[in-house]
Write an enzyme that holds these catalytic residues in place. Sequence first.
Site, PDB file in Angstrom:
ATOM      1  CE  LYS A  53     -29.972 -74.980  -3.422  1.00  0.00           C
ATOM      2  NZ  LYS A  53     -29.809 -73.848  -2.504  1.00  0.00           N
ATOM      3  CD  GLN A  97     -29.699 -70.101  -3.135  1.00  0.00           C
ATOM      4  OE1 GLN A  97     -30.362 -71.099  -2.846  1.00  0.00           O
ATOM      5  NE2 GLN A  97     -28.385 -70.158  -3.270  1.00  0.00           N
ATOM      6  CG  ASP A 120     -31.165 -73.978   3.316  1.00  0.00           C
ATOM      7  OD1 ASP A 120     -30.439 -74.792   2.719  1.00  0.00           O
ATOM      8  OD2 ASP A 120     -31.651 -72.966   2.782  1.00  0.00           O
TER       9      ASP A 120
END
Length: 294
Positions: A53, A97, A120
């Site tokens: 990422k 994460q 997200d």
Amino acid sequence: MAAQVIDGKQVAATLRAELKEQVAKLKQKGIVPGLGVILVGDDPASKSYITAKERACEDVGIYSDDNRLPASTSQEDLLALVKKMNTNPKINGILVQLPLPEGLDESEVLLAIDPAKDVDGFHPMNVGKMMVGEEAFLPCTPHGIIQLLLRSGVTIEGANVVIVGRSNIVGKPLANMLIQKNATGNATVTVCHTRTKNLAEHTRQADIVIAAAGRPNTITADMVRQGAVVIDVGVNRIEDATKKKGYRLVGDVDFEPVSEKASFITPVPGGVGPMTITMLLYNTVESAKRAVKV
Ligand code: GUN
């Protein structure tokens, strides 16, 4: 006839080129989109996702603020870091994460993220907005899957879609997005899971099968009708002594035999994975644009 293999890397590269141009335009106005990244613990798969990422951010010109914290990090310290990012004007998107190490409260952390920086799309505010069809950050993997289908010329409207897996990250939001009354929805969706009776009976009816179960060989050739579109979301590490790393990645689909029956299929790696990262970049650029109202 063998299926056409959907090249996720290629589709992602096209989208990233578009994003790079948008970032360059923002930079001319003195705006650099920024992504705050938080990884707690040292789960090897999470580490490699985060590295990928961050590399992708660099590639399109997004600034990334990398925070790698020990597994022993307290809930209070993690929440404090999220709140600091919420008020940092250089950060347009926040990524924590998942999964978090045991002992940390995932729901509380996701709730602490400013919904306007929730790239997200995991904050309940964005989940709710998405569900009722309002503008929201869309979760990256489902959004990436929809883009892959559309950009490969697959018709979603009216299709019978069977999703295998009901996670909060993939199965549930994807089902919601596909039933929306809009240009990327209008499908008829069935969500199957570990308690589904006779999974194959469902998957054999599908025009589009989406495997997001997290288990190799969940979808075998006998479970797919001739000409179906098969999307593989699984990323499973299989021990393999012939590989330098000692493992190889496989999806949830028994690729070779299924590709003999399907019309389109995504590979693992190189299918959905690159799209997930690209949609994260997309949301971060969108957030930067919204922050300056361009
Ligand atoms: N873990 C697995 N997929 C994802 C994702 O898309 N975002 C975050 N934050 N964690 C994940």
